[in-house]
Write an enzyme that holds these catalytic residues in place. Structure first.
Site, mmCIF file in Angstrom:
data_model
loop_
_atom_site.group_PDB
_atom_site.id
_atom_site.type_symbol
_atom_site.label_atom_id
_atom_site.label_comp_id
_atom_site.label_asym_id
_atom_site.label_seq_id
_atom_site.Cartn_x
_atom_site.Cartn_y
_atom_site.Cartn_z
ATOM 1 N N ARG A 55 19.312 12.325 0.556
ATOM 2 C CA ARG A 55 18.431 12.063 1.696
ATOM 3 C C ARG A 55 17.727 13.349 2.142
ATOM 4 O O ARG A 55 16.616 13.304 2.653
ATOM 5 C CB ARG A 55 19.213 11.450 2.864
ATOM 6 C CG ARG A 55 18.304 10.818 3.922
ATOM 7 C CD ARG A 55 19.072 10.137 5.046
ATOM 8 N NE ARG A 55 19.789 11.079 5.868
ATOM 9 C CZ ARG A 55 21.118 11.108 6.042
ATOM 10 N NH1 ARG A 55 21.906 10.221 5.446
ATOM 11 N NH2 ARG A 55 21.678 12.013 6.804
ATOM 12 N N TYR A 109 -7.170 0.139 6.924
ATOM 13 C CA TYR A 109 -6.268 -0.788 6.237
ATOM 14 C C TYR A 109 -5.554 -1.694 7.261
ATOM 15 O O TYR A 109 -5.037 -1.202 8.269
ATOM 16 C CB TYR A 109 -5.254 0.058 5.458
ATOM 17 C CG TYR A 109 -4.317 -0.697 4.573
ATOM 18 C CD1 TYR A 109 -4.785 -1.390 3.451
ATOM 19 C CD2 TYR A 109 -2.947 -0.710 4.827
ATOM 20 C CE1 TYR A 109 -3.912 -2.068 2.623
ATOM 21 C CE2 TYR A 109 -2.069 -1.389 3.994
ATOM 22 C CZ TYR A 109 -2.565 -2.064 2.896
ATOM 23 O OH TYR A 109 -1.692 -2.731 2.083
ATOM 24 N N LYS A 207 -1.026 2.920 -5.428
ATOM 25 C CA LYS A 207 -2.379 2.663 -5.893
ATOM 26 C C LYS A 207 -2.756 3.643 -7.008
ATOM 27 O O LYS A 207 -2.165 3.597 -8.061
ATOM 28 C CB LYS A 207 -3.343 2.732 -4.704
ATOM 29 C CG LYS A 207 -2.834 2.001 -3.441
ATOM 30 C CD LYS A 207 -2.783 0.498 -3.570
ATOM 31 C CE LYS A 207 -2.064 -0.196 -2.426
ATOM 32 N NZ LYS A 207 -2.551 0.107 -1.091
HETATM 33 C C1 LIG Z 1 -1.984 0.048 0.192
HETATM 34 C C2 LIG Z 1 -2.456 0.942 1.252
HETATM 35 C C3 LIG Z 1 -1.584 1.419 2.241
HETATM 36 C C4 LIG Z 1 -0.142 0.990 2.320
HETATM 37 O O1 LIG Z 1 0.589 1.443 1.229
HETATM 38 P P1 LIG Z 1 1.903 0.677 0.682
HETATM 39 O O2 LIG Z 1 2.308 1.537 -0.480
HETATM 40 O O3 LIG Z 1 1.475 -0.700 0.292
HETATM 41 O O4 LIG Z 1 2.892 0.667 1.786
HETATM 42 C C5 LIG Z 1 -2.092 2.286 3.199
HETATM 43 N N1 LIG Z 1 -3.386 2.674 3.178
HETATM 44 C C6 LIG Z 1 -4.257 2.231 2.240
HETATM 45 C C7 LIG Z 1 -5.665 2.713 2.277
HETATM 46 C C8 LIG Z 1 -3.836 1.362 1.245
HETATM 47 O O5 LIG Z 1 -4.701 0.914 0.337
#
Ligand SMILES: *Cc1c(COP(=O)(O)O)cnc(C)c1O
Length: 392
Positions: A55, A109, A207
């Site tokens: 952690r 988002y 992403k």
């Molecule tokens: C997907 C996304 C998030 C959230 O991320 P997670 O990994 O799904 O928790 C935040 N900001 C943007 C711009 C995103 O595309």
């Protein structure tokens, strides 16, 4: 060193630590054996760098964190279990010694709004929304609302607006407001917000950084001032990424600049083709000279690298026609993520922006006939052929 070189070298191939993990790398070990108690004592006292408990830090996560801090030119990073976790942790760190008020870009988002209003709101954090592309409106809101943090995205979703990060950073720094930038869409290949004056950068590494649609994760890259707080908090509340995810994310990043360059090329080619189609009403892509933020885009983004996201409106289409178009796609993947190697498509009207009130959608310029593509690394001819047959 260039970003392409850093992507394959930074953070990797270190000599093994002296402590012996109780299980084998990928460092799934939850704890480490020290040479003796005196060494463990020094590690707990922060007098010696070393591993004690996952952690606090983990060698696999350390490598990923060093890599991403290097890509963003930050002081240090923290790998978190998701992008949302990274956002929440960044906000807590930024607001430790500041007013518990967040000025947030309106065009942001969807889950970020839910985090601010439904999760942080009940604990006393106040949020106000502002048009981040209107620098004068941001300045007025900073003076009236007196927030502790300003939260914006480098490239917004799905209309691809680009706020003037340098101007916003100047306004924030003059008022001791922390500037937090969600750089998920732009990635450090296009924009490195810390170099433009931001204090904290957040990524959903689910992403583009991970890039393969198989790993949920988030990263915070901080400046020097916020680094100790970020790590001190995380040692206690443990928002950390798992080591397998850290490994997969690091593996993904090795090819991230290559993928992203290809995605930018494909997206530009797709946007150019779409503009010539009579069935397409409007195309949203950052290379457009008539883009409302074109001057900012020219200053912030490298020539020709305008991202992998393309949105467009299907002429005269209502929900049923958009559904029919999407259902006819054979190659493009209909799913709610982005940044993967394969082309993906999302219908914001029923997905990401479903809960946005109609008048706010109208104010943003988000219409019922808009679809958003995350362009992949396929041959662009095949992507275009799929969209051509689906447009009919
Ligand atoms: C997907 C996304 C998030 C959230 O991320 P997670 O990994 O799904 O928790 C935040 N900001 C943007 C711009 C995103 O595309």
């Amino acid at each position: 060193m260039k970003i392409q070189t850093k992507a394959v070298h930074a953070g990797d191939r270190k000599r093994p630590q002296q402590q012996i993990p109780v299980s084998t790398p990928v460092h799934f070990a939850a704890s480490w054996i020290c040479a003796d108690q005196a060494e463990q004592d020094r590690i707990f006292a922060h007098e010696q760098k070393g591993y004690a408990y996952s952690r606090y830090c983990n060698p696999t996560n350390d490598a990923l964190e060093e890599l991403v801090a290097s890509l963003e030119n930050g002081h240090g990073a923290l790998a978190c279990s998701s992008g949302m976790m990274a956002l929440q942790h960044a906000l807590w760190c930024a607001l430790l010694e500041r007013p518990k008020r967040i000025l947030c870009a309106r065009d942001i988002y969807g889950a970020t709004l839910k985090l601010l209003y439904d999760v942080m709101g009940p604990f006393g954090f106040q949020t106000e929304l502002v048009d981040a592309n209107d620098t004068a409106a941001v300045e007025a809101a900073l003076d009236r609302f007196q927030p502790g943090a300003l939260l914006v995205e480098t490239i917004s979703n799905p209309l691809l607006r680009v706020p003037d990060l340098e101007a916003l950073a100047r306004l924030c720094r003059a008022r001791n407001v922390a500037l937090i930038v969600d750089n998920t869409f732009a990635t450090p290949l296009l924009v490195r917000p810390l170099e433009r004056g931001a204090h904290l950068v957040v990524h959903s590494s689910t992403k583009y950084l991970g890039g393969h649609g198989d790993t949920l994760g988030g990263l915070i890259v901080s400046d020097e001032a916020h680094f100790e707080t970020m790590r001190r908090f995380s040692r206690v509340n443990g928002p950390v990424m798992g080591p397998m995810e850290a490994y997969l994310t690091m593996r993904g990043i090795k090819t991230f600049p290559l993928r992203m360059e290809r995605q930018c090329q494909n997206a530009a080619a797709l946007a150019q083709w779409l503009r010539q189609q009579p069935q397409v009403e409007r195309v949203f892509y950052l290379d457009d000279p008539a883009h409302p933020d074109s001057a900012v885009i020219g200053r912030l983004l490298p020539e020709g690298l305008y991202g992998g996201m393309v949105s467009f409106e299907i002429r005269g289409a209502r929900r049923a026609e958009v559904f029919a178009f999407l259902d006819r796609l054979k190659l493009c993947v209909r799913a709610t993520s982005l940044g993967d190697v394969h082309t993906m498509v999302l219908y914001p009207w029923i997905a990401s922006h479903r809960d946005v009130p109609p008048e706010q959608k109208a104010a943003m310029g988000l219409r019922e006939n808009l679809v958003r593509f995350s362009v992949g690394i396929e041959a662009v001819e095949d992507i275009i052929a799929d969209i051509r047959q689906a447009l009919g």
